[in-house]
Design a protein around this motif. Structure first.
Motif, PDB file in Angstrom:
ATOM      1  N   GLN A 120      38.216  38.166  36.767  1.00  0.00           N
ATOM      2  CA  GLN A 120      37.862  36.845  36.246  1.00  0.00           C
ATOM      3  C   GLN A 120      38.344  36.635  34.815  1.00  0.00           C
ATOM      4  O   GLN A 120      38.450  35.490  34.351  1.00  0.00           O
ATOM      5  N   GLU A 121      38.640  37.731  34.113  1.00  0.00           N
ATOM      6  CA  GLU A 121      39.126  37.622  32.745  1.00  0.00           C
ATOM      7  C   GLU A 121      40.652  37.623  32.674  1.00  0.00           C
ATOM      8  O   GLU A 121      41.215  37.520  31.577  1.00  0.00           O
ATOM      9  N   ARG A 122      41.298  37.759  33.815  1.00  0.00           N
ATOM     10  CA  ARG A 122      42.768  37.786  33.832  1.00  0.00           C
ATOM     11  C   ARG A 122      43.311  36.765  34.825  1.00  0.00           C
ATOM     12  O   ARG A 122      43.950  37.124  35.823  1.00  0.00           O
ATOM     13  N   PRO A 123      43.061  35.479  34.581  1.00  0.00           N
ATOM     14  CA  PRO A 123      43.605  34.455  35.486  1.00  0.00           C
ATOM     15  C   PRO A 123      45.125  34.402  35.382  1.00  0.00           C
ATOM     16  O   PRO A 123      45.694  34.528  34.298  1.00  0.00           O
ATOM     17  N   ALA A 124      45.778  34.249  36.517  1.00  0.00           N
ATOM     18  CA  ALA A 124      47.244  34.222  36.522  1.00  0.00           C
ATOM     19  C   ALA A 124      47.741  33.305  37.615  1.00  0.00           C
ATOM     20  O   ALA A 124      47.145  33.216  38.691  1.00  0.00           O
ATOM     21  N   GLY A 125      48.840  32.634  37.318  1.00  0.00           N
ATOM     22  CA  GLY A 125      49.539  31.874  38.335  1.00  0.00           C
ATOM     23  C   GLY A 125      50.452  32.816  39.117  1.00  0.00           C
ATOM     24  O   GLY A 125      50.143  33.983  39.285  1.00  0.00           O
ATOM     25  N   LYS A 126      51.563  32.302  39.572  1.00  0.00           N
ATOM     26  CA  LYS A 126      52.462  33.171  40.333  1.00  0.00           C
ATOM     27  C   LYS A 126      52.913  34.356  39.491  1.00  0.00           C
ATOM     28  O   LYS A 126      53.131  35.456  40.015  1.00  0.00           O
ATOM     29  N   HIS A 212      46.811  36.957  41.557  1.00  0.00           N
ATOM     30  CA  HIS A 212      47.398  35.690  41.094  1.00  0.00           C
ATOM     31  C   HIS A 212      46.588  34.522  41.666  1.00  0.00           C
ATOM     32  O   HIS A 212      47.113  33.706  42.425  1.00  0.00           O
ATOM     33  N   PRO A 213      45.315  34.441  41.306  1.00  0.00           N
ATOM     34  CA  PRO A 213      44.424  33.466  41.942  1.00  0.00           C
ATOM     35  C   PRO A 213      44.831  32.016  41.726  1.00  0.00           C
ATOM     36  O   PRO A 213      44.640  31.193  42.619  1.00  0.00           O
ATOM     37  N   LEU A 214      45.379  31.671  40.559  1.00  0.00           N
ATOM     38  CA  LEU A 214      45.749  30.277  40.319  1.00  0.00           C
ATOM     39  C   LEU A 214      46.944  29.867  41.171  1.00  0.00           C
ATOM     40  O   LEU A 214      47.038  28.732  41.618  1.00  0.00           O
ATOM     41  N   TRP A 215      47.873  30.804  41.393  1.00  0.00           N
ATOM     42  CA  TRP A 215      49.001  30.528  42.280  1.00  0.00           C
ATOM     43  C   TRP A 215      48.523  30.308  43.696  1.00  0.00           C
ATOM     44  O   TRP A 215      48.884  29.336  44.355  1.00  0.00           O
ATOM     45  N   ARG A 216      47.650  31.175  44.210  1.00  0.00           N
ATOM     46  CA  ARG A 216      47.180  31.035  45.578  1.00  0.00           C
ATOM     47  C   ARG A 216      46.300  29.804  45.746  1.00  0.00           C
ATOM     48  O   ARG A 216      46.332  29.146  46.784  1.00  0.00           O
TER      49      ARG A 216
END
Length: 227
Positions: A120-126, A212-216
């Protein structure tokens, strides 16, 4: 501030490109070709440089003239796969992602500096912030190395003081590139699913959602709209 999902412009996978919904498309064939070819050229350039600068390797390999030729041409050709890859729509879309740095990337970097590995502290897109910084650094370093290498190769291009400065920059930047590449390889070895994604183009949906939760999130929303 709640991080916003990254927008994606990559084309949707064609029918049959998903494995029963458990795996998702991450990299196109063109992107995998670009990565492999660039890695091969850059690897040959670094190894040949080591053979030129380290006496033990120089004595072991010999054939200095051949090693110099390999080093010169692999250095000049290293940017070529990326330039040719610009014809790929998927590759251009990923370049756009790599060039965007948002609030979630700053949050990722702060967590990395604190060695906080909570998802939760490391949000990432693709691509996460570390991958974006690495891509930008390597792209800039390769261009600088190519420019300084040309000044050293073609001695008539510039006066002596320029060539001396180019040699200094070239040598020390080569060392920095070698260290960064070792770190990149270490990260890849520690993540088998990431390597599988670059090798086959597909990754597990659960891995993508975790790393990569923001990408998914954005990809899943697009898929629901399409269906």
């Amino acid at each position: 501030m709640t991080p916003q999902p990254e927008r994606t412009t990559a084309p949707a996978p064609r029918a049959g490109e998903r494995d029963g919904g458990s795996r998702v498309l991450r990299f196109s064939p063109a992107e995998r070709w670009i990565h492999r070819t660039t890695a091969l050229l850059l690897g040959a350039c670094v190894v040949s440089a080591a053979c030129l600068y380290l006496p033990a390797l120089a004595e072991l390999v010999g054939l200095r003239a051949l090693v110099v030729t390999v080093h010169e041409w692999t250095g000049i050709l290293t940017p070529l796969p990326v330039l040719l890859g610009l014809v790929s729509r998927a590759f251009r879309a990923d370049l756009t992602r790599l060039n965007r740095f948002g609030p979630h990337d700053r949050r990722w970097l702060r967590a990395a500096l604190r060695r906080d590995h909570r998802p939760q502290e490391r949000p990432a897109g693709k691509f996460n912030a570390g991958q974006k910084l690495y891509a930008g650094y390597i792209a800039g370093a390769v261009l600088v190395m190519a420019g300084t290498g040309l000044l050293m190769w073609f001695t008539g291009l510039a006066p002596l003081v320029w060539r001396t400065s180019a040699t200094f920059v070239h040598d020390w930047l080569a060392l920095a590139i070698g260290i960064v590449l070792l770190g990149h390889i270490g990260k890849a070895l520690a993540d088998p699913e990431a390597r599988r994604g670059m090798r086959t183009g597909r990754v597990e949906r659960a891995w993508a959602a975790r790393e990569h939760p923001l990408w998914r999130t954005d990809e899943d929303a697009r898929e629901r709209r399409e269906h």
